[in-house]
Design an enzyme around this catalytic site. Sequence first.
Site, PDB file in Angstrom:
ATOM      1  N   PHE A 229       0.854  -1.174   0.000  1.00 21.92           N
ATOM      2  CA  PHE A 229       0.000   0.000   0.000  1.00 21.92           C
ATOM      3  C   PHE A 229       0.895   1.231   0.000  1.00 21.92           C
ATOM      4  O   PHE A 229       1.910   1.281   0.688  1.00 21.92           O
ATOM      5  CB  PHE A 229      -0.967   0.010   1.193  1.00 21.92           C
ATOM      6  CG  PHE A 229      -0.312   0.044   2.536  1.00 21.92           C
ATOM      7  CD1 PHE A 229      -0.017   1.248   3.160  1.00 21.92           C
ATOM      8  CD2 PHE A 229       0.002  -1.127   3.198  1.00 21.92           C
ATOM      9  CE1 PHE A 229       0.583   1.278   4.404  1.00 21.92           C
ATOM     10  CE2 PHE A 229       0.600  -1.104   4.437  1.00 21.92           C
ATOM     11  CZ  PHE A 229       0.900   0.100   5.047  1.00 21.92           C
TER      12      PHE A 229
ATOM     13  N   HIS B 256      13.795  14.101  -1.553  1.00 21.70           N
ATOM     14  CA  HIS B 256      12.603  14.394  -2.359  1.00 21.70           C
ATOM     15  C   HIS B 256      11.476  13.477  -1.911  1.00 21.70           C
ATOM     16  O   HIS B 256      11.489  12.274  -2.187  1.00 21.70           O
ATOM     17  CB  HIS B 256      12.900  14.202  -3.844  1.00 21.70           C
ATOM     18  CG  HIS B 256      11.739  14.511  -4.742  1.00 21.70           C
ATOM     19  ND1 HIS B 256      11.044  15.701  -4.691  1.00 21.70           N
ATOM     20  CD2 HIS B 256      11.149  13.783  -5.708  1.00 21.70           C
ATOM     21  CE1 HIS B 256      10.073  15.697  -5.588  1.00 21.70           C
ATOM     22  NE2 HIS B 256      10.115  14.534  -6.224  1.00 21.70           N
ATOM     23  N   VAL B 257      10.499  14.037  -1.188  1.00 21.37           N
ATOM     24  CA  VAL B 257       9.366  13.266  -0.673  1.00 21.37           C
ATOM     25  C   VAL B 257       8.197  13.433  -1.634  1.00 21.37           C
ATOM     26  O   VAL B 257       7.729  14.556  -1.884  1.00 21.37           O
ATOM     27  CB  VAL B 257       8.975  13.737   0.740  1.00 21.37           C
ATOM     28  CG1 VAL B 257       7.799  12.922   1.258  1.00 21.37           C
ATOM     29  CG2 VAL B 257      10.166  13.618   1.689  1.00 21.37           C
ATOM     30  N   LEU B 258       7.718  12.315  -2.180  1.00 17.07           N
ATOM     31  CA  LEU B 258       6.592  12.353  -3.111  1.00 17.07           C
ATOM     32  C   LEU B 258       5.291  12.514  -2.344  1.00 17.07           C
ATOM     33  O   LEU B 258       5.148  12.007  -1.222  1.00 17.07           O
ATOM     34  CB  LEU B 258       6.547  11.065  -3.936  1.00 17.07           C
ATOM     35  CG  LEU B 258       7.777  10.745  -4.792  1.00 17.07           C
ATOM     36  CD1 LEU B 258       7.585   9.408  -5.496  1.00 17.07           C
ATOM     37  CD2 LEU B 258       8.041  11.844  -5.810  1.00 17.07           C
TER      38      LEU B 258
ATOM     39  N   TRP C  61       4.403   6.144  -8.701  1.00 14.34           N
ATOM     40  CA  TRP C  61       5.784   5.638  -8.646  1.00 14.34           C
ATOM     41  C   TRP C  61       5.802   4.139  -8.394  1.00 14.34           C
ATOM     42  O   TRP C  61       6.539   3.397  -9.046  1.00 14.34           O
ATOM     43  CB  TRP C  61       6.547   6.379  -7.547  1.00 14.34           C
ATOM     44  CG  TRP C  61       8.010   6.070  -7.520  1.00 14.34           C
ATOM     45  CD1 TRP C  61       8.995   6.656  -8.250  1.00 14.34           C
ATOM     46  CD2 TRP C  61       8.667   5.072  -6.708  1.00 14.34           C
ATOM     47  NE1 TRP C  61      10.219   6.103  -7.944  1.00 14.34           N
ATOM     48  CE2 TRP C  61      10.043   5.128  -7.005  1.00 14.34           C
ATOM     49  CE3 TRP C  61       8.225   4.165  -5.765  1.00 14.34           C
ATOM     50  CZ2 TRP C  61      10.975   4.308  -6.389  1.00 14.34           C
ATOM     51  CZ3 TRP C  61       9.143   3.327  -5.155  1.00 14.34           C
ATOM     52  CH2 TRP C  61      10.506   3.410  -5.461  1.00 14.34           C
TER      53      TRP C  61
ATOM     54  N   ASP D 224      -0.934  -1.740   8.586  1.00 16.55           N
ATOM     55  CA  ASP D 224      -1.765  -1.666   7.393  1.00 16.55           C
ATOM     56  C   ASP D 224      -3.029  -0.871   7.725  1.00 16.55           C
ATOM     57  O   ASP D 224      -3.721  -1.190   8.699  1.00 16.55           O
ATOM     58  CB  ASP D 224      -2.120  -3.082   6.934  1.00 16.55           C
ATOM     59  CG  ASP D 224      -2.832  -3.103   5.598  1.00 16.55           C
ATOM     60  OD1 ASP D 224      -3.111  -2.019   5.068  1.00 16.55           O
ATOM     61  OD2 ASP D 224      -3.117  -4.196   5.096  1.00 16.55           O
TER      62      ASP D 224
END
Length: 529
Positions: A140, A159-161, A169, A257
Amino acid sequence: MTSEPNVGSLKDELAAVLPQDFCCKVRYVHSPYKPCEPLFSPSPGSEPEKTRLASHLLTVSTKPASDAAESSGVLVLGIEVLVYHTKHLTTIFVSKADSTGYLRQQRPSPVRAITTTFLRWMTAKERHAYPSRKLVISLFARSQSQYLFPGSAENENKHVLDDRQLIKWWARVLDPIFPKKDERESGVGNAELEYSGYLTVPGYEGAEVRSFLPPSNDRSKNGLQWKPGNPLAELAATRGVAPGAPPRCLLPRFPDDPKARFMQDLDDDVGLSQDASATLSPSKRKSGKWSSIRDLNRFWEAMEFRQECSSGRVVGFLWLVIQPKYPPEPKVQDLTNAASQDSSVETQSSDPISQQEEVLSISGSPRKRRRKPLSGPIIPRQPRLKGGSSSLTATGDLAGIVETNVGDGLVLSKEGYDKAMQTLLHLDFANMEAARQSTSKWVSEVSAICGIQTNWSLDVSGTAKLESAAGRPVSNGTAQVNDLGSMIRKKRKPEDAISAQAQNAGAIEPGVNVLGGGMVRKKPKPAKS
Protein backbone atom coordinates in the site's frame (compact mmCIF):
# COMPACT_ATOMS: atom_id res chain seq x y z
CA MET A 1 5.04 -27.44 -17.30
CA THR A 2 8.69 -26.67 -17.85
CA SER A 3 11.09 -26.35 -14.96
CA GLU A 4 11.95 -22.92 -13.66
CA PRO A 5 15.35 -21.53 -14.70
CA ASN A 6 18.05 -21.02 -12.14
CA VAL A 7 17.97 -17.69 -10.33
CA GLY A 8 20.98 -15.44 -10.77
CA SER A 9 22.79 -13.77 -7.91
CA LEU A 10 21.48 -10.53 -6.48
CA LYS A 11 24.77 -8.77 -7.21
CA ASP A 12 24.68 -9.67 -10.90
CA GLU A 13 21.03 -8.70 -11.24
CA LEU A 14 21.64 -5.27 -9.73
CA ALA A 15 24.79 -4.65 -11.77
CA ALA A 16 22.88 -5.39 -14.98
CA VAL A 17 20.34 -2.58 -14.43
CA LEU A 18 22.51 0.11 -12.83
CA PRO A 19 24.30 2.63 -15.06
CA GLN A 20 28.00 2.35 -15.78
CA ASP A 21 30.39 3.94 -13.29
CA PHE A 22 27.71 3.74 -10.57
CA CYS A 23 29.16 1.96 -7.54
CA CYS A 24 27.44 1.09 -4.29
CA LYS A 25 27.55 -1.32 -1.37
CA VAL A 26 24.57 -3.63 -0.95
CA ARG A 27 23.85 -5.30 2.37
CA TYR A 28 21.11 -7.89 2.43
CA VAL A 29 19.94 -9.62 5.62
CA HIS A 30 16.98 -11.91 6.13
CA SER A 31 15.53 -14.33 8.66
CA PRO A 32 14.56 -17.99 8.11
CA TYR A 33 10.93 -19.00 7.77
CA LYS A 34 9.14 -19.36 11.11
CA PRO A 35 5.50 -20.04 12.02
CA CYS A 36 3.50 -16.84 12.51
CA GLU A 37 -0.05 -15.62 13.00
CA PRO A 38 -2.36 -16.42 10.06
CA LEU A 39 -2.40 -13.76 7.37
CA PHE A 40 -6.11 -14.36 6.74
CA SER A 41 -8.88 -14.95 9.26
CA PRO A 42 -10.35 -18.46 8.96
CA SER A 43 -13.85 -19.14 7.72
CA PRO A 44 -16.44 -20.04 10.38
CA GLY A 45 -15.87 -23.61 11.48
CA SER A 46 -12.48 -23.86 9.74
CA GLU A 47 -9.00 -24.09 11.17
CA PRO A 48 -6.57 -21.19 10.67
CA GLU A 49 -4.17 -21.60 7.77
CA LYS A 50 -0.68 -22.60 8.81
CA THR A 51 1.47 -19.64 7.82
CA ARG A 52 5.23 -19.10 7.85
CA LEU A 53 7.00 -15.76 7.65
CA ALA A 54 10.48 -14.64 6.60
CA SER A 55 11.69 -11.02 6.81
CA HIS A 56 14.08 -9.46 4.28
CA LEU A 57 15.94 -6.15 4.45
CA LEU A 58 18.00 -4.67 1.61
CA THR A 59 20.14 -1.59 2.22
CA VAL A 60 22.20 0.37 -0.31
CA SER A 61 25.00 2.74 0.65
CA THR A 62 27.27 4.94 -1.44
CA LYS A 63 30.55 6.66 -0.71
CA PRO A 64 30.31 10.47 -0.51
CA ALA A 65 32.64 12.44 -2.76
CA SER A 66 34.18 14.13 0.29
CA ASP A 67 34.97 10.79 1.96
CA ALA A 68 38.45 9.77 0.86
CA ALA A 69 38.99 7.14 3.55
CA GLU A 70 37.72 3.58 3.40
CA SER A 71 34.42 3.46 5.29
CA SER A 72 30.96 1.91 5.29
CA GLY A 73 29.65 4.82 3.20
CA VAL A 74 26.26 6.43 3.79
CA LEU A 75 22.95 4.58 3.59
CA VAL A 76 20.84 5.96 0.75
CA LEU A 77 18.10 3.34 0.34
CA GLY A 78 16.36 0.68 2.43
CA ILE A 79 13.62 -1.84 1.53
CA GLU A 80 11.95 -4.29 3.92
CA VAL A 81 9.93 -7.16 2.45
CA LEU A 82 7.90 -9.78 4.32
CA VAL A 83 7.24 -13.14 2.62
CA TYR A 84 4.29 -15.25 3.81
CA HIS A 85 3.93 -18.92 2.89
CA THR A 86 0.73 -20.95 3.04
CA LYS A 87 -0.15 -24.23 1.36
CA HIS A 88 -1.44 -22.67 -1.87
CA LEU A 89 -0.29 -19.05 -1.84
CA THR A 90 2.95 -17.06 -1.50
CA THR A 91 2.55 -13.40 -0.56
CA ILE A 92 5.41 -10.91 -0.96
CA PHE A 93 4.49 -7.81 1.04
CA VAL A 94 6.54 -4.62 0.73
CA SER A 95 6.53 -3.43 4.32
CA LYS A 96 8.75 -0.33 4.18
CA ALA A 97 10.81 1.53 1.59
CA ASP A 98 12.70 4.74 2.26
CA SER A 99 15.62 6.85 1.10
CA THR A 100 17.83 9.32 2.94
CA GLY A 101 18.32 11.89 0.18
CA TYR A 102 22.13 11.57 0.15
CA LEU A 103 22.24 9.83 -3.22
CA ARG A 104 23.70 12.04 -5.93
CA GLN A 105 20.91 13.03 -8.31
CA GLN A 106 21.02 11.55 -11.78
CA ARG A 107 18.59 10.45 -14.48
CA PRO A 108 17.33 7.82 -14.61
CA SER A 109 17.33 7.40 -10.82
CA PRO A 110 18.92 4.16 -9.55
CA VAL A 111 16.37 3.97 -6.70
CA ARG A 112 13.53 2.71 -8.88
CA ALA A 113 15.82 0.32 -10.77
CA ILE A 114 17.11 -1.22 -7.51
CA THR A 115 13.61 -1.57 -6.06
CA THR A 116 12.23 -3.24 -9.19
CA THR A 117 15.20 -5.58 -9.52
CA PHE A 118 15.07 -6.65 -5.88
CA LEU A 119 11.34 -7.50 -6.09
CA ARG A 120 11.83 -9.30 -9.42
CA TRP A 121 14.74 -11.29 -7.96
CA MET A 122 12.72 -12.32 -4.90
CA THR A 123 9.80 -13.28 -7.14
CA ALA A 124 12.10 -15.47 -9.25
CA LYS A 125 13.43 -17.18 -6.13
CA GLU A 126 9.93 -18.00 -4.89
CA ARG A 127 8.86 -19.14 -8.34
CA HIS A 128 11.90 -21.40 -8.54
CA ALA A 129 11.13 -22.96 -5.14
CA TYR A 130 7.38 -23.39 -5.74
CA PRO A 131 6.66 -23.29 -9.51
CA SER A 132 3.04 -24.49 -9.23
CA ARG A 133 2.03 -22.08 -6.46
CA LYS A 134 0.26 -18.76 -7.08
CA LEU A 135 2.28 -15.72 -6.03
CA VAL A 136 1.13 -12.19 -5.24
CA ILE A 137 3.13 -9.01 -4.58
CA SER A 138 1.17 -6.68 -2.34
CA LEU A 139 1.78 -3.20 -0.93
CA PHE A 140 0.00 0.00 0.00
CA ALA A 141 1.32 3.41 -1.01
CA ARG A 142 0.98 6.05 1.71
CA SER A 143 3.19 9.12 1.64
CA GLN A 144 5.26 9.92 4.72
CA SER A 145 8.39 11.97 5.22
CA GLN A 146 10.37 9.00 6.61
CA TYR A 147 9.88 5.28 7.18
CA LEU A 148 13.23 3.58 7.85
CA PHE A 149 15.70 6.42 8.41
CA PRO A 150 14.90 8.68 11.39
CA GLY A 151 15.80 12.32 10.90
CA SER A 152 16.11 12.00 7.11
CA ALA A 153 13.07 14.28 6.70
CA GLU A 154 15.29 17.17 7.87
CA ASN A 155 17.57 16.67 4.87
CA GLU A 156 16.58 19.36 2.37
CA ASN A 157 17.84 17.22 -0.53
CA LYS A 158 15.39 14.41 0.21
CA HIS A 159 12.60 14.39 -2.36
CA VAL A 160 9.37 13.27 -0.67
CA LEU A 161 6.59 12.35 -3.11
CA ASP A 162 3.02 13.29 -2.34
CA ASP A 163 0.22 10.71 -2.21
CA ARG A 164 -0.65 10.70 -5.90
CA GLN A 165 2.95 10.76 -7.06
CA LEU A 166 3.82 7.86 -4.73
CA ILE A 167 1.02 5.66 -6.08
CA LYS A 168 2.16 6.32 -9.65
CA TRP A 169 5.78 5.64 -8.65
CA TRP A 170 4.97 2.24 -7.16
CA ALA A 171 2.92 1.30 -10.23
CA ARG A 172 5.98 2.08 -12.36
CA VAL A 173 8.14 -0.01 -10.02
CA LEU A 174 5.95 -3.10 -10.41
CA ASP A 175 5.21 -2.63 -14.11
CA PRO A 176 8.61 -3.91 -15.43
CA ILE A 177 7.94 -7.25 -13.72
CA PHE A 178 5.28 -7.87 -16.39
CA PRO A 179 6.65 -9.48 -19.55
CA LYS A 180 6.90 -7.10 -22.48
CA LYS A 181 4.14 -6.96 -25.06
CA ASP A 182 6.26 -8.56 -27.82
CA GLU A 183 7.20 -11.40 -25.45
CA ARG A 184 3.56 -12.06 -24.66
CA GLU A 185 2.56 -12.13 -28.31
CA SER A 186 5.52 -14.23 -29.46
CA GLY A 187 5.20 -16.69 -26.58
CA VAL A 188 8.80 -16.42 -25.43
CA GLY A 189 9.99 -15.76 -21.89
CA ASN A 190 7.52 -16.68 -19.17
CA ALA A 191 4.82 -17.69 -21.63
CA GLU A 192 3.43 -20.27 -19.22
CA LEU A 193 2.67 -17.64 -16.58
CA GLU A 194 -0.25 -15.25 -16.29
CA TYR A 195 0.31 -11.76 -14.91
CA SER A 196 -2.35 -9.36 -13.68
CA GLY A 197 -2.09 -6.11 -11.76
CA TYR A 198 -4.73 -4.43 -9.61
CA LEU A 199 -5.02 -1.00 -8.03
CA THR A 200 -7.58 0.17 -5.50
CA VAL A 201 -7.71 3.80 -4.36
CA PRO A 202 -10.54 4.40 -1.86
CA GLY A 203 -12.69 7.27 -3.13
CA TYR A 204 -11.63 6.82 -6.78
CA GLU A 205 -13.30 4.70 -9.44
CA GLY A 206 -12.89 3.80 -13.10
CA ALA A 207 -11.02 6.39 -15.14
CA GLU A 208 -9.85 8.15 -11.98
CA VAL A 209 -7.99 5.00 -10.92
CA ARG A 210 -6.55 4.51 -14.42
CA SER A 211 -4.91 7.92 -14.18
CA PHE A 212 -2.54 6.42 -11.62
CA LEU A 213 -1.49 3.52 -13.85
CA PRO A 214 1.71 3.48 -15.96
CA PRO A 215 1.62 4.83 -19.53
CA SER A 216 2.69 1.40 -20.80
CA ASN A 217 -0.64 -0.09 -19.69
CA ASP A 218 -1.88 -1.15 -23.13
CA ARG A 219 -4.58 -3.46 -24.40
CA SER A 220 -3.46 -6.82 -25.78
CA LYS A 221 -5.01 -10.18 -26.51
CA ASN A 222 -4.97 -10.91 -22.77
CA GLY A 223 -6.67 -7.63 -21.86
CA LEU A 224 -5.26 -4.85 -19.74
CA GLN A 225 -2.15 -5.45 -17.69
CA TRP A 226 -3.50 -3.28 -14.87
CA LYS A 227 -7.11 -3.15 -13.73
CA PRO A 228 -8.96 -1.05 -11.18
CA GLY A 229 -10.06 -3.26 -8.31
CA ASN A 230 -8.52 -6.08 -6.28
CA PRO A 231 -7.87 -9.83 -6.61
CA LEU A 232 -9.09 -10.78 -3.11
CA ALA A 233 -11.96 -12.98 -4.33
CA GLU A 234 -9.57 -14.74 -6.73
CA LEU A 235 -7.04 -15.32 -3.95
CA ALA A 236 -9.79 -16.63 -1.68
CA ALA A 237 -10.70 -19.26 -4.29
CA THR A 238 -7.03 -20.27 -4.47
CA ARG A 239 -7.00 -20.70 -0.69
CA GLY A 240 -10.13 -22.87 -0.86
CA VAL A 241 -12.43 -20.30 0.77
CA ALA A 242 -16.10 -20.45 -0.18
CA PRO A 243 -17.44 -17.55 -2.30
CA GLY A 244 -19.97 -16.60 0.41
CA ALA A 245 -17.37 -16.32 3.18
CA PRO A 246 -17.45 -13.17 5.36
CA PRO A 247 -15.30 -10.26 4.12
CA ARG A 248 -12.98 -10.56 7.11
CA CYS A 249 -11.87 -13.95 5.74
CA LEU A 250 -10.87 -12.46 2.37
CA LEU A 251 -8.77 -9.51 3.55
CA PRO A 252 -5.14 -9.99 4.64
CA ARG A 253 -3.85 -8.37 7.82
CA PHE A 254 -0.40 -6.90 7.24
CA PRO A 255 1.65 -5.02 9.85
CA ASP A 256 0.98 -1.26 10.00
CA ASP A 257 -1.77 -1.67 7.39
CA PRO A 258 -4.60 0.95 7.26
CA LYS A 259 -7.19 -1.64 6.29
CA ALA A 260 -5.99 -4.03 9.02
CA ARG A 261 -6.67 -1.33 11.64
CA PHE A 262 -10.14 -0.82 10.19
CA MET A 263 -10.73 -4.58 10.31
CA GLN A 264 -9.69 -4.66 13.94
CA ASP A 265 -12.17 -1.89 14.76
CA LEU A 266 -14.94 -3.81 13.01
CA ASP A 267 -13.99 -6.94 14.95
CA ASP A 268 -14.10 -5.04 18.23
CA ASP A 269 -17.58 -3.71 17.44
CA VAL A 270 -19.03 -7.22 17.32
CA GLY A 271 -16.64 -8.84 19.79
CA LEU A 272 -14.75 -10.93 17.24
CA SER A 273 -11.11 -11.77 17.66
CA GLN A 274 -8.84 -12.38 14.69
CA ASP A 275 -9.19 -16.17 14.90
CA ALA A 276 -12.96 -15.94 15.58
CA SER A 277 -12.55 -18.12 18.67
CA ALA A 278 -13.85 -15.53 21.15
CA THR A 279 -16.94 -13.35 20.78
CA LEU A 280 -19.56 -11.66 22.89
CA SER A 281 -22.38 -13.32 20.98
CA PRO A 282 -22.62 -17.01 20.03
CA SER A 283 -24.46 -16.06 16.84
CA LYS A 284 -21.61 -13.79 15.77
CA ARG A 285 -19.09 -16.53 16.50
CA LYS A 286 -21.06 -18.85 14.27
CA SER A 287 -21.39 -16.45 11.34
CA GLY A 288 -18.14 -14.49 11.71
CA LYS A 289 -19.72 -11.46 10.05
CA TRP A 290 -19.49 -7.76 10.75
CA SER A 291 -22.62 -5.77 11.52
CA SER A 292 -22.16 -2.87 9.09
CA ILE A 293 -19.91 -4.37 6.37
CA ARG A 294 -21.45 -7.20 4.39
CA ASP A 295 -19.22 -7.41 1.30
CA LEU A 296 -15.90 -6.19 -0.08
CA ASN A 297 -17.39 -3.31 -2.05
CA ARG A 298 -18.93 -1.86 1.07
CA PHE A 299 -15.60 -2.30 2.90
CA TRP A 300 -13.70 -0.20 0.33
CA GLU A 301 -16.44 2.42 0.34
CA ALA A 302 -16.12 2.71 4.11
CA MET A 303 -12.32 2.90 3.85
CA GLU A 304 -12.75 6.22 2.06
CA PHE A 305 -13.85 7.82 5.33
CA ARG A 306 -11.01 6.46 7.44
CA GLN A 307 -8.44 8.91 8.75
CA GLU A 308 -5.67 7.53 6.49
CA CYS A 309 -7.84 8.00 3.36
CA SER A 310 -9.68 11.23 4.19
CA SER A 311 -8.80 14.90 4.78
CA GLY A 312 -7.18 15.15 1.38
CA ARG A 313 -5.06 12.03 1.82
CA VAL A 314 -4.91 9.33 -0.85
CA VAL A 315 -3.81 5.74 -0.22
CA GLY A 316 -3.29 3.20 -2.99
CA PHE A 317 -3.43 -0.59 -2.56
CA LEU A 318 -1.55 -2.49 -5.28
CA TRP A 319 -1.38 -6.18 -6.14
CA LEU A 320 0.55 -8.08 -8.80
CA VAL A 321 -0.61 -11.69 -9.23
CA ILE A 322 1.52 -14.32 -10.98
CA GLN A 323 0.18 -17.81 -11.59
CA PRO A 324 0.82 -20.69 -13.99
CA LYS A 325 -1.62 -20.92 -16.88
CA TYR A 326 -2.00 -24.66 -16.48
CA PRO A 327 -1.47 -25.50 -12.79
CA PRO A 328 -1.14 -29.21 -12.09
CA GLU A 329 -3.84 -30.90 -10.08
CA PRO A 330 -2.64 -31.16 -6.46
CA LYS A 331 -2.42 -34.66 -5.07
CA VAL A 332 -2.37 -35.76 -1.48
CA GLN A 333 1.15 -37.11 -1.87
CA ASP A 334 2.33 -33.83 -3.45
CA LEU A 335 0.90 -31.77 -0.62
CA THR A 336 2.60 -34.06 1.89
CA ASN A 337 5.94 -33.68 0.13
CA ALA A 338 5.50 -29.89 -0.04
CA ALA A 339 4.80 -29.75 3.68
CA SER A 340 7.86 -31.84 4.46
CA GLN A 341 9.95 -29.67 2.13
CA ASP A 342 8.73 -26.51 3.87
CA SER A 343 9.60 -27.91 7.28
CA SER A 344 13.06 -28.97 6.09
CA VAL A 345 13.79 -25.50 4.68
CA GLU A 346 12.60 -23.95 7.91
CA THR A 347 15.01 -25.96 10.06
CA GLN A 348 18.11 -25.64 7.86
CA SER A 349 19.28 -22.49 9.61
CA SER A 350 18.70 -23.83 13.14
CA ASP A 351 21.08 -25.71 15.37
CA PRO A 352 20.38 -29.38 16.26
CA ILE A 353 19.01 -28.60 19.72
CA SER A 354 16.46 -26.09 18.43
CA GLN A 355 15.46 -28.58 15.69
CA GLN A 356 14.67 -31.24 18.27
CA GLU A 357 12.66 -28.80 20.38
CA GLU A 358 10.73 -27.59 17.31
CA VAL A 359 9.87 -31.14 16.20
CA LEU A 360 8.52 -31.92 19.67
CA SER A 361 6.46 -28.71 19.77
CA ILE A 362 4.95 -29.20 16.29
CA SER A 363 4.03 -32.82 16.75
CA GLY A 364 1.90 -32.16 19.84
CA SER A 365 1.63 -35.91 20.42
CA PRO A 366 1.58 -37.23 24.00
CA ARG A 367 3.90 -40.03 22.96
CA LYS A 368 7.53 -39.09 23.49
CA ARG A 369 10.04 -40.08 20.87
CA ARG A 370 12.61 -42.52 22.16
CA ARG A 371 16.11 -41.12 21.86
CA LYS A 372 19.17 -43.20 21.13
CA PRO A 373 21.89 -43.10 23.76
CA LEU A 374 24.72 -40.72 22.90
CA SER A 375 28.23 -42.05 22.43
CA GLY A 376 31.62 -40.78 21.33
CA PRO A 377 33.83 -37.89 22.46
CA ILE A 378 32.25 -34.77 23.92
CA ILE A 379 33.04 -31.68 21.83
CA PRO A 380 32.05 -28.42 23.55
CA ARG A 381 30.34 -25.77 21.40
CA GLN A 382 31.72 -22.27 21.13
CA PRO A 383 29.61 -19.60 22.85
CA ARG A 384 27.76 -17.16 20.61
CA LEU A 385 26.27 -13.74 21.12
CA LYS A 386 22.65 -13.40 22.13
CA GLY A 387 20.38 -13.02 19.11
CA GLY A 388 22.94 -14.40 16.67
CA SER A 389 22.73 -17.42 14.49
CA SER A 390 25.11 -20.36 14.54
CA SER A 391 24.72 -20.78 10.78
CA LEU A 392 25.22 -17.61 8.80
CA THR A 393 24.61 -19.13 5.40
CA ALA A 394 23.76 -22.45 3.88
CA THR A 395 27.47 -23.10 3.41
CA GLY A 396 28.47 -21.60 6.76
CA ASP A 397 31.11 -19.40 5.06
CA LEU A 398 30.25 -15.71 5.03
CA ALA A 399 33.33 -14.69 3.04
CA GLY A 400 32.16 -16.96 0.25
CA ILE A 401 29.09 -14.76 -0.31
CA VAL A 402 31.19 -11.74 -1.20
CA GLU A 403 33.82 -13.61 -3.19
CA THR A 404 31.65 -16.05 -5.12
CA ASN A 405 28.72 -13.62 -5.58
CA VAL A 406 26.15 -16.16 -4.44
CA GLY A 407 23.92 -13.28 -3.37
CA ASP A 408 22.01 -15.15 -0.68
CA GLY A 409 22.70 -12.46 1.91
CA LEU A 410 23.24 -12.81 5.62
CA VAL A 411 20.85 -15.09 7.51
CA LEU A 412 19.99 -13.85 10.99
CA SER A 413 17.80 -15.45 13.58
CA LYS A 414 14.39 -13.89 14.14
CA GLU A 415 15.66 -12.20 17.30
CA GLY A 416 18.81 -10.99 15.56
CA TYR A 417 16.83 -9.57 12.64
CA ASP A 418 14.47 -7.71 14.98
CA LYS A 419 17.43 -6.27 16.85
CA ALA A 420 19.03 -5.09 13.61
CA MET A 421 15.77 -3.38 12.60
CA GLN A 422 15.34 -1.72 16.00
CA THR A 423 18.89 -0.41 15.81
CA LEU A 424 18.22 1.10 12.39
CA LEU A 425 15.01 2.75 13.57
CA HIS A 426 16.82 4.51 16.46
CA LEU A 427 19.64 6.14 14.47
CA ASP A 428 19.95 9.67 13.08
CA PHE A 429 20.20 10.66 9.41
CA ALA A 430 19.49 14.39 9.74
CA ASN A 431 22.81 15.48 8.17
CA MET A 432 25.72 13.94 6.31
CA GLU A 433 27.99 13.50 9.33
CA ALA A 434 25.23 11.95 11.44
CA ALA A 435 24.27 9.67 8.53
CA ARG A 436 27.86 8.50 8.11
CA GLN A 437 28.18 7.68 11.82
CA SER A 438 24.77 5.97 11.88
CA THR A 439 25.69 3.82 8.89
CA SER A 440 28.91 2.66 10.55
CA LYS A 441 27.07 1.97 13.80
CA TRP A 442 24.39 -0.12 12.09
CA VAL A 443 26.94 -2.17 10.13
CA SER A 444 29.01 -2.83 13.25
CA GLU A 445 25.88 -3.72 15.23
CA VAL A 446 24.80 -6.35 12.69
CA SER A 447 28.34 -7.72 12.67
CA ALA A 448 28.26 -7.95 16.47
CA ILE A 449 24.91 -9.74 16.39
CA CYS A 450 26.47 -12.43 14.19
CA GLY A 451 29.82 -12.40 15.96
CA ILE A 452 31.79 -11.69 12.78
CA GLN A 453 34.44 -9.15 11.87
CA THR A 454 34.70 -9.62 8.10
CA ASN A 455 33.18 -7.37 5.46
CA TRP A 456 29.76 -8.72 4.53
CA SER A 457 28.70 -6.16 1.92
CA LEU A 458 28.32 -6.76 -1.79
CA ASP A 459 30.29 -4.25 -3.91
CA VAL A 460 28.11 -3.61 -6.96
CA SER A 461 29.32 -1.73 -10.04
CA GLY A 462 26.79 -0.93 -12.74
CA THR A 463 27.30 -2.30 -16.26
CA ALA A 464 24.19 -1.07 -18.09
CA LYS A 465 24.56 1.39 -20.97
CA LEU A 466 21.55 3.61 -20.49
CA GLU A 467 20.43 6.38 -22.80
CA SER A 468 18.70 9.60 -21.95
CA ALA A 469 15.62 10.93 -23.67
CA ALA A 470 17.86 12.81 -26.12
CA GLY A 471 19.72 9.61 -27.06
CA ARG A 472 22.95 10.51 -25.28
CA PRO A 473 24.57 7.98 -22.92
CA VAL A 474 24.00 8.50 -19.22
CA SER A 475 26.96 8.43 -16.87
CA ASN A 476 27.41 9.01 -13.17
CA GLY A 477 28.61 12.58 -13.72
CA THR A 478 26.53 15.68 -13.39
CA ALA A 479 27.16 16.84 -16.96
CA GLN A 480 24.66 14.35 -18.40
CA VAL A 481 21.59 15.80 -16.70
CA ASN A 482 18.85 16.38 -19.27
CA ASP A 483 18.43 20.15 -19.68
CA LEU A 484 15.04 20.94 -21.14
CA GLY A 485 15.56 24.71 -20.97
CA SER A 486 15.99 25.11 -24.72
CA MET A 487 12.78 23.14 -25.36
CA ILE A 488 10.58 25.21 -23.09
CA ARG A 489 8.74 28.10 -24.73
CA LYS A 490 7.62 30.86 -22.46
CA LYS A 491 4.56 32.92 -23.28
CA ARG A 492 5.59 36.47 -24.10
CA LYS A 493 3.88 39.61 -22.96
CA PRO A 494 2.09 41.62 -25.71
CA GLU A 495 4.67 44.42 -25.70
CA ASP A 496 7.51 41.92 -25.89
CA ALA A 497 5.91 40.21 -28.89
CA ILE A 498 5.58 43.51 -30.77
CA SER A 499 9.21 44.45 -30.16
CA ALA A 500 10.41 40.98 -31.15
CA GLN A 501 8.43 41.17 -34.39
CA ALA A 502 9.96 44.54 -35.21
CA GLN A 503 13.48 43.22 -34.61
CA ASN A 504 12.99 40.07 -36.68
CA ALA A 505 11.05 41.65 -39.55
CA GLY A 506 13.95 41.06 -41.92
CA ALA A 507 14.25 37.39 -41.04
CA ILE A 508 10.66 36.36 -41.75
CA GLU A 509 10.32 33.56 -44.24
CA PRO A 510 8.66 34.23 -47.62
CA GLY A 511 5.04 33.33 -47.90
CA VAL A 512 3.99 35.02 -44.69
CA ASN A 513 1.78 38.07 -45.30
CA VAL A 514 3.46 41.05 -43.65
CA LEU A 515 2.19 44.58 -43.95
CA GLY A 516 4.93 47.07 -44.76
CA GLY A 517 5.35 50.33 -42.95
CA GLY A 518 3.93 52.38 -45.88
CA MET A 519 0.64 50.46 -45.88
CA VAL A 520 -0.14 51.11 -42.25
CA ARG A 521 -2.24 54.23 -41.76
CA LYS A 522 -2.06 55.86 -38.39
CA LYS A 523 -4.95 57.78 -36.97
CA PRO A 524 -3.99 61.51 -36.92
CA LYS A 525 -3.80 63.10 -33.54
CA PRO A 526 -6.40 65.79 -32.81
CA ALA A 527 -5.12 69.36 -33.16
CA LYS A 528 -4.46 71.21 -29.96
CA SER A 529 -6.59 74.26 -29.35
